[in-house]
Design an enzyme around this catalytic site. Structure first.
Site, PDB file in Angstrom:
ATOM      1  N   GLU A   1      -0.616  -4.926  -2.100  1.00  0.00           N
ATOM      2  CA  GLU A   1      -1.870  -5.679  -1.899  1.00  0.00           C
ATOM      3  C   GLU A   1      -2.059  -6.784  -2.925  1.00  0.00           C
ATOM      4  O   GLU A   1      -3.187  -7.034  -3.368  1.00  0.00           O
ATOM      5  CB  GLU A   1      -3.074  -4.732  -1.958  1.00  0.00           C
ATOM      6  CG  GLU A   1      -3.144  -3.735  -0.839  1.00  0.00           C
ATOM      7  CD  GLU A   1      -4.508  -3.046  -0.777  1.00  0.00           C
ATOM      8  OE1 GLU A   1      -5.152  -2.927  -1.820  1.00  0.00           O
ATOM      9  OE2 GLU A   1      -4.907  -2.654   0.329  1.00  0.00           O
TER      10      GLU A   1
ATOM     11  N   GLU B   1      -2.106   0.897   5.740  1.00  0.00           N
ATOM     12  CA  GLU B   1      -3.125   1.813   5.219  1.00  0.00           C
ATOM     13  C   GLU B   1      -4.343   1.792   6.126  1.00  0.00           C
ATOM     14  O   GLU B   1      -5.139   0.859   6.075  1.00  0.00           O
ATOM     15  CB  GLU B   1      -3.579   1.406   3.805  1.00  0.00           C
ATOM     16  CG  GLU B   1      -2.568   1.662   2.724  1.00  0.00           C
ATOM     17  CD  GLU B   1      -3.090   1.331   1.327  1.00  0.00           C
ATOM     18  OE1 GLU B   1      -4.314   1.450   1.092  1.00  0.00           O
ATOM     19  OE2 GLU B   1      -2.266   0.946   0.488  1.00  0.00           O
TER      20      GLU B   1
HETATM   21  C1  GAL Z   1      -5.819   0.225  -1.320  1.00  0.00           C
HETATM   22  C2  GAL Z   1      -4.603   0.556  -2.165  1.00  0.00           C
HETATM   23  C3  GAL Z   1      -4.337   2.060  -2.192  1.00  0.00           C
HETATM   24  C4  GAL Z   1      -5.616   2.797  -2.484  1.00  0.00           C
HETATM   25  C5  GAL Z   1      -6.667   2.403  -1.469  1.00  0.00           C
HETATM   26  C6  GAL Z   1      -8.007   3.057  -1.697  1.00  0.00           C
HETATM   27  O1  GAL Z   1      -6.338  -0.981  -1.689  1.00  0.00           O
HETATM   28  O2  GAL Z   1      -3.460  -0.097  -1.685  1.00  0.00           O
HETATM   29  O3  GAL Z   1      -3.358   2.355  -3.140  1.00  0.00           O
HETATM   30  O4  GAL Z   1      -6.022   2.477  -3.761  1.00  0.00           O
HETATM   31  O5  GAL Z   1      -6.914   1.050  -1.533  1.00  0.00           O
HETATM   32  O6  GAL Z   1      -7.887   4.414  -1.617  1.00  0.00           O
END
Ligand code: GAL
Length: 756
Positions: A181, A261
């Site tokens: 990210e 994600e």
């Molecule tokens: C994203 C990140 C993850 C985790 C998530 C929140 O931005 O890539 O590693 O931190 O947010 O749980």
């Protein structure tokens, strides 16, 4: 004898190399076309004995891939000394973890960042990177940073390749991620950000493993930071990513659409109520994603688990990393999420074949009612969506009523054999993100029952920590400096604690003298102030309100009232770290402790600050070993108790109720359970969300429960940490006492039906 032959055959059968390829619609793995539906699971967030069962549950949930970060701080705890242990009990045993994933038939997306984020202290970057290399700017084209992350990539891929874990030797790893990210925070680096993106992307795409597996960068490009070169696949993260697909298609027509994600819940901070994302909303996000052309979707997390020890980031994130996901912290299925999503995955796999070769044909049927259709030979698949939030149904073809904020998957027959005329008949709904709730398992929740047979005896005081005094300046285990020193530089993050002690000569008695300084906030705000060994004040802010210092570190100005007597006063300030910041640009600026002069009633104290690193009793070398007398405030006490092993512990799921113990850290037989705290959530803002009624964009403040209650009461005790025979020792360090009687209970953790 027979056993060893069988195992040789097994290994050989795994060793067949296979290829991973893709186009804009699908993945082809070992000759099989497939969608990839994955889930994150971080190996150190469970003990290795739990890994196989969690993988089996992921498989049962219909996932075909797992995603994990590789945590740099675990694997290079000391600069230049890599640690990839082969001990089967070591949670840092990455190779074993990946082998276990392979055994149940899960592919792996390996995120070697090496920056992880992940609510992991310092985002997984070893703290020696900032304390020993103060000039290095992380996540830029700084030579030292680049060298270190490249070395870590090389080492990680050497380890997994040697273990036969890459697809090219028949292993489960089918893709690799570099960075994480970066696009979200790239603006913080000005034009330097683009140079870094190019450098890391070039490094990864020139690395030998790029010939074997695709290279991914999530949240990088298409309006989010610099677009990486064509041979890197950009991916989307969020609660919903369906609207991103159009943008991605336009700029990368040959790439698959990846949702790396999808957050099915959220993490929780101390002082917050418990987040909850309705299952129907998660299912809606997934269904919309595949409807609009996605071919890869990963739940972050599938199993969240526990941030044991001192590894949690934040600052101020609780020890549980349950995340409100389908497989809960204790390995149980959280319903209706688990079953509603399992049915969805089955439905998607059952129609994927029809969807592989074409872009969806989109049409609308009035406001908020959308259709995405796919055709292949005589088959058609329609995704019927109601994106409205007003509670009104969408009606399609006079037969399907789709509730608001939901999608149904419908299959039928197309007799025109023409993908573009949109004819589909004999339609049947095979799944609905809301309509299938009826077939999902009943909602359940975690329930704790007293484990009657595991009786933890009376807590006995093991030692009371002596508050350091200015006389300790003579000891060679302390560091004396005219002004206060930053905490991480002193500790290398080997402990949460640093004492700042000095003597102050007060001109008169006063009931409210003012102690003032700047406290860095990357580790949270946690202070206890002692005068002549007596606790006088505690400062615990969990809010993020910070000011920016001249050197761009974040700090907060504290003004603390303390009583002083005329003449000599020993003032000791205990600074506590609560996990390091893990998100945002410039993590090398993470600072903890006092970062300015200390003033008493406006006068700078320059008589020499005595820094004592760590807490007596922590088992660290170098701290002043002295045991203090009991203080009436019951702070800074080590408690111990022993208890016999329960016979059947290997088959039990247990936790410990630490709600009466105030704030501190807990250990079972030397294993660090985590930080505990009797911190309550505010009274306002909770809201039970009904699965059917839920509408509209989710964000973590919606649907929380547990307002006015402790953020965490029960802490997981992995059964492997118990002695199966003989005694067990529970050790508790209480920084600050709780209210009422100190007692702990071990509880059996079960699931029981819940109303919602
Ligand atoms: C994203 C990140 C993850 C985790 C998530 C929140 O931005 O890539 O590693 O931190 O947010 O749980």
């Amino acid at each position: 004898m027979l056993l060893s032959i069988v195992s040789v055959l097994f290994v050989l059968s795994l060793a067949a190399a296979y290829e991973v390829s893709f186009d804009n619609r699908r993945w082809v793995i070992d000759g099989q076309e497939t969608f990839l539906i994955g889930g994150s699971f971080h190996y150190p967030r469970a003990t290795p004995d739990e890994w196989p069962a969690i993988f089996s549950e992921m498989k049962a949930n219909g996932l075909n891939l797992i995603q994990t970060y590789v945590f740099w701080d675990l694997h290079e705890p000391t600069e230049g000394e890599y640690n990839f242990p082969d001990d089967p009990k070591d949670p840092a045993n990455l190779v074993l973890f990946l082998q276990e994933a392979q055994k149940v038939g899960l592919y792996v997306h390996l995120r070697v960042g090496p920056y992880a984020c992940a609510e992991w202290s310092n985002g997984g970057i070893p703290v020696w990177m900032e304390t020993h290399h103060k000039e290095t700017i992380f996540r830029t084209d700084d030579d030292f940073w680049l060298q270190k992350i490249e070395d870590f990539w090389d080492k990680t891929f050497e380890v997994v390749s040697n273990a036969g874990l890459m697809a090219s030797s028949g292993g489960p790893i089918v893709m690799a991620q570099i960075e994480n990210e970066y696009g979200n925070i790239e603006y913080g680096y000005g034009s330097g950000g683009a140079a870094y993106v190019k450098k890391v992307a070039d490094f990864a795409t020139n690395h030998p493993i790029s010939k074997e597996v695709p290279i991914i960068m999530c949240q990088q490009g298409e309006g989010v930071g610099t677009t990486p070169p064509e041979n890197v696949i950009n991916a989307c993260n969020g609660y919903y990513c369906d609207n991103w697909i159009e943008r991605h298609s336009a700029s990368n027509p040959s790439h698959p659409h990846m949702f790396t994600e999808n957050w099915p819940g959220w993490f929780q901070k101390w002082g917050e109520a418990v987040p909850h994302r309705p299952a129907s909303d998660v299912a809606f996000s997934v269904a919309r994603w595949f409807a609009k052309g996605g071919s890869f979707m990963n739940y972050y997390m599938a199993f969240g688990g526990t941030s044991f020890g001192r590894k949690v980031g934040g600052p101020n994130i609780i020890t549980s990393y349950d995340y409100d996901v389908a497989i809960n912290e204790y390995g149980y299925r959280a319903e209706p999420k688990f079953s509603l999503l399992t049915m969805l995955h089955e439905a998607i796999y059952s129609v994927q074949d029809v969807m592989f070769t074409m872009e969806p044909i989109s049409s609308t049927n009035g406001t908020n009612c959308e259709i995405q259709s796919y055709y292949k030979e005589d088959k058609c698949v329609l995704f019927l969506s109601n994106i409205g939030v007003d509670g009104e149904d969408c009606e399609f073809y006079g037969e399907f009523k789709i509730p608001s904020w939901s999608t149904s998957i419908v299959v039928g027959t197309s007799n025109t054999h023409n993908a573009h005329d949109g004819q589909c008949s004999g339609m049947e709904e095979i799944y609905g993100t809301k309509t299938s709730l009826e077939e999902a398992e009943q909602p359940n929740m975690v329930a704790y029952g007293a484990a009657e047979d595991i009786v933890v005896g009376e807590l006995a005081i093991k030692s009371t920590v002596a508050v350091p005094t200015s006389k300790d300046a003579a000891s060679d285990t302390v560091i004396v400096n005219e002004s206060p020193l930053e905490q991480l530089t002193l500790t290398d993050d080997s402990t949460d604690y640093v004492w700042y002690t000095f003597n102050y000569d007060s001109p008169a008695d006063s009931t409210s003298s003012v102690l003032e300084f700047e406290l860095a906030t990357s580790g949270g705000v946690g202070l206890m102030v002692f005068v002549d060994g007596e606790l006088k004040n505690t400062e615990r802010a969990v809010s993020d309100s910070t000011s920016q210092l001249e050197d761009s570190n974040y700090a907060t100005h504290l003004s603390i009232s303390i009583p002083l007597k005329e003449g000599s006063n020993d003032i000791s300030i205990l600074s506590t770290s609560m996990g390091l910041k893990n998100y945002g640009p410039y993590l090398e600026r993470n600072r903890v402790g006092i970062v300015s002069d200390i003033l008493v009633d406006g006068k700078v104290c320059d008589s020499g600050i005595v820094h004592t690193v760590g807490m007596d009793g922590e088992g660290r070398a170098g701290v002043v070993k002295r045991v203090g007398g009991e203080r009436s405030d019951k702070s800074l006490i080590w408690y111990t108790t022993t208890f016999p092993s329960p016979a059947d512990i290997a088959d039990r799921v247990v936790g410990i109720d630490l709600s009466a113990m105030g704030k501190g850290a807990a250990y079972l037989n030397g294993n660090h359970i985590g930080r505990f705290w009797d911190m309550k959530a505010g009274d306002e803002g909770c809201n039970i969300c009904d699965e059917m009624e839920y509408n509209g964009q989710y964000e973590a403040a919606r649907c929380r429960t547990g307002c006015g209650e402790l953020s965490q009461t029960i802490y997981k005790l992995p059964s492997i940490w118990f002695n199966k025979e003989g005694e067990n020792e529970l050790l508790l360090f209480v920084e600050e006492a709780g209210e009422g009687d100190m007692e702990v209970k071990i509880v059996d953790v079960k699931m029981e039906p819940s109303a919602q």
